[in-house]
Motif scaffolding. Structure first.
Motif, mmCIF file in Angstrom:
data_model
loop_
_atom_site.group_PDB
_atom_site.id
_atom_site.type_symbol
_atom_site.label_atom_id
_atom_site.label_comp_id
_atom_site.label_asym_id
_atom_site.label_seq_id
_atom_site.Cartn_x
_atom_site.Cartn_y
_atom_site.Cartn_z
ATOM 1 N N TYR A 124 0.790 -1.225 0.000
ATOM 2 C CA TYR A 124 0.000 0.000 0.000
ATOM 3 C C TYR A 124 0.829 1.285 0.000
ATOM 4 O O TYR A 124 0.292 2.350 -0.300
ATOM 5 N N GLY A 125 2.101 1.224 0.413
ATOM 6 C CA GLY A 125 2.788 2.465 0.685
ATOM 7 C C GLY A 125 2.121 3.143 1.877
ATOM 8 O O GLY A 125 1.702 2.483 2.834
ATOM 9 N N ALA A 126 2.003 4.460 1.805
ATOM 10 C CA ALA A 126 1.363 5.199 2.901
ATOM 11 C C ALA A 126 -0.096 4.777 3.034
ATOM 12 O O ALA A 126 -0.851 4.791 2.056
ATOM 13 N N THR A 127 -0.491 4.418 4.271
ATOM 14 C CA THR A 127 -1.798 3.805 4.528
ATOM 15 C C THR A 127 -2.445 4.446 5.747
ATOM 16 O O THR A 127 -1.782 4.683 6.754
ATOM 17 N N ILE A 128 -3.741 4.700 5.657
ATOM 18 C CA ILE A 128 -4.507 5.193 6.814
ATOM 19 C C ILE A 128 -5.742 4.307 6.982
ATOM 20 O O ILE A 128 -6.407 3.955 6.006
#
Length: 226
Positions: A124-128
């Motif tokens: 995902y790379g950067a994930t929230i």
């Protein structure tokens, strides 16, 4: 009362910038059955982005979307999906393909539950992850392939309002080496995870994940407005 996931909402809800209307969306087929994908280098983020942008121009649209429970050969390029006894290639969310920097908005009120940079190739790379409460029940929504600023601008526990722009799409340098897009997924039970959750599963796992990760269209109602 348990959440009726077949009745999450009745109107269109966006997870991208409000500048896009439902008429701007184009359903995209990225399944292994799409013969057009055999004509491009699907291991190249640039080639993939060119293919998507070409389709958007041809149809006079601005956002390509789709992919729930879609079987994709794309993931075979990465050991992250192939280095176990199970080949993971069934997509569990909906992808929204739009330019990097596009704003990501919350479809419901929520609270930031977890955030991280998941750096495996093809991850995902950067994930929230947002936590939501509805009818006394809790569930989660995951937002993957964001830019790094999205992590820096948010903290666990922050309240996020419906419609609030809280993140942006990242480019291939930070999003797991993909054409810019958002991976959006509904998750009933995170199974102990806090900053990550599988977005792709093996064929023999579909029944479990289909139950635990309902079709995002039940909330977003994109298809019913096109």
């Amino acid at each position: 009362m348990a959440i009726a996931f077949n009745q999450l909402s009745t109107g269109f809800r966006s997870v991208l910038s409000k500048k896009f209307s439902p008429e701007d969306y184009l359903r995209l087929d990225l399944s292994e059955n799409n013969k057009e994908l055999k004509q491009i280098d699907i291991t190249s983020a640039n080639a993939f982005e060119e293919y998507i942008n070409k389709l958007l121009r041809q149809h006079d649209k601005k956002v390509a979307y789709g992919g729930y429970l879609e079987k994709r050969s794309l993931y075979r390029r990465s050991p992250y999906f192939t280095n176990t006894q199970k080949l993971r290639e069934i997509h569990l969310g909906v992808d929204f393909w739009a330019p990097s920097g596009t704003k990501v908005t919350a479809p419901l009120d929520g609270k930031i539950f977890g955030l991280a940079n998941n750096t495996n190739f093809g991850d995902y790379g950067a994930t929230i992850i947002l936590k939501h409460c509805l009818n006394g029940e809790t569930f989660y929504t995951l937002y993957g392939h964001l830019d790094m600023q999205s992590l820096q601008n948010n903290r666990v526990g922050d309240d996020i309002e419906e419609g609030q722009a809280f993140a942006k799409l990242g480019d291939a340098d930070v999003n797991g080496d993909y054409a810019p897009h958002l991976h959006f997924q509904i998750i009933k039970d995170l199974e102990g995870n806090t900053t990550d959750y599988p977005g792709v599963c093996a064929q023999n796992e579909v029944d479990f994940y289909k139950e635990n990760c309902p079709n995002p269209n039940l909330l977003l109602n994109i298809d019913s407005h096109l």
